[in-house]
Design a protein around this motif. Structure first.
Motif, PDB file in Angstrom:
ATOM      1  N   UNK A   6       1.047  -1.110   0.193  1.00 46.84           N
ATOM      2  CA  UNK A   6       0.229   0.015   0.160  1.00 46.84           C
ATOM      3  C   UNK A   6       0.915   0.645  -0.128  1.00 46.84           C
ATOM      4  N   UNK A   7       0.615   2.313  -1.046  1.00 42.83           N
ATOM      5  CA  UNK A   7       1.305   3.383  -1.030  1.00 42.83           C
ATOM      6  C   UNK A   7       2.305   3.346  -1.624  1.00 42.83           C
ATOM      7  N   UNK A   8       3.043   1.523  -1.994  1.00 39.54           N
ATOM      8  CA  UNK A   8       3.928   2.129  -3.265  1.00 39.54           C
ATOM      9  C   UNK A   8       4.304   3.451  -4.644  1.00 39.54           C
ATOM     10  N   UNK A   9       2.579   2.902  -5.284  1.00 37.12           N
ATOM     11  CA  UNK A   9       2.492   3.704  -6.214  1.00 37.12           C
ATOM     12  C   UNK A   9       2.096   5.426  -6.120  1.00 37.12           C
ATOM     13  N   UNK A  10       2.144   5.952  -4.482  1.00 38.03           N
ATOM     14  CA  UNK A  10       1.932   7.621  -4.252  1.00 38.03           C
ATOM     15  C   UNK A  10       3.218   7.703  -4.067  1.00 38.03           C
ATOM     16  N   UNK A  11       4.482   6.833  -3.553  1.00 37.48           N
ATOM     17  CA  UNK A  11       5.454   7.186  -3.354  1.00 37.48           C
ATOM     18  C   UNK A  11       6.746   7.164  -4.302  1.00 37.48           C
ATOM     19  N   UNK A  12       6.304   6.493  -4.993  1.00 37.88           N
ATOM     20  CA  UNK A  12       7.008   6.393  -6.462  1.00 37.88           C
ATOM     21  C   UNK A  12       7.636   7.321  -7.454  1.00 37.88           C
ATOM     22  N   UNK A  13       7.983   8.059  -7.626  1.00 45.04           N
ATOM     23  CA  UNK A  13       7.812   8.972  -8.662  1.00 45.04           C
ATOM     24  C   UNK A  13       8.128   8.268 -10.224  1.00 45.04           C
ATOM     25  N   UNK A  14       7.480   8.868 -11.545  1.00 44.94           N
ATOM     26  CA  UNK A  14       7.121   7.656 -12.448  1.00 44.94           C
ATOM     27  C   UNK A  14       9.080   7.921 -12.874  1.00 44.94           C
ATOM     28  N   UNK A  15       9.696   9.160 -12.754  1.00 38.35           N
ATOM     29  CA  UNK A  15      11.125   8.950 -13.294  1.00 38.35           C
ATOM     30  C   UNK A  15      11.952   7.966 -12.200  1.00 38.35           C
ATOM     31  N   UNK A  16      11.440   7.029 -10.934  1.00 33.53           N
ATOM     32  CA  UNK A  16      12.010   6.229 -10.059  1.00 33.53           C
ATOM     33  C   UNK A  16      11.497   5.250 -10.916  1.00 33.53           C
TER      34      UNK A  16
END
Length: 164
Positions: A6-16
């Motif tokens: 939970x939260x990975x997609x919100x915390x991981x920027x597209x550039x990452x």
């Protein structure tokens, strides 16, 4: 069961995500492009050291002079190390003096992010990611310009695992 994600997609920027995918494909290409390390019959690992050695000092000097890679020379990524008495802490690394150290620093950026040490991607992290992508893009271009290294570039584009 998936609560830990939970939260990975919100915390991981597209550039990452772009960096992770690029780095992973680069490791695949190194192994398929004659830069694999390991013993016969054992796990193959990407041989970044030999690849960096073949890129040579000219590549390092180009990166050292490039604004897009400046952060590696002014404020390189830190390494997570074991503290005396237990626990872990980030420690400064030696000044980069060759291509092997530069590509190891790119790997360190990947490890610090990929292994979850970063809770979110901040401004410094994003600057390190962008510089890492610049170094990888430059390494790809340098390899592609050389006949003896071009096999890495061919493998990078999703080369067949079992060509017939």
């Amino acid at each position: 069961m998936k609560d830990y994600r939970i939260g990975i997609e919100q915390n991981l920027a597209p550039i990452a995500l772009e960096f992770f995918a690029t780095f992973s494909r680069f490791e695949f290409a190194l192994k398929r492009g004659n830069y694999a390390a390991g013993d016969e019959g054992k796990k193959a690992s990407p041989d970044w050291i030999s690849f960096a050695g073949d890129l040579g000092d000219d590549f390092f000097k180009q990166m050292e002079a490039a604004d897009d890679a400046r952060i590696f020379f002014e404020a390189p990524p830190k390494r997570l190390t074991i503290k005396i008495g237990g626990g872990v802490e980030f420690t400064d690394q030696d000044k980069l003096t060759n291509t092997q150290m530069l590509l190891a620093a790119v790997g360190l950026v990947r490890n610090n992010l990929f292994h979850g040490e970063k809770i979110w991607v901040g401004d410094r992290d994003e600057a390190l990611i962008r510089a890492s992508l610049f170094v990888l893009d430059s390494a790809y271009a340098a390899a592609n310009a050389r006949e003896d290294m071009r096999q890495v570039c061919g493998a990078f584009r999703y080369a067949q695992i079992n060509p017939h």
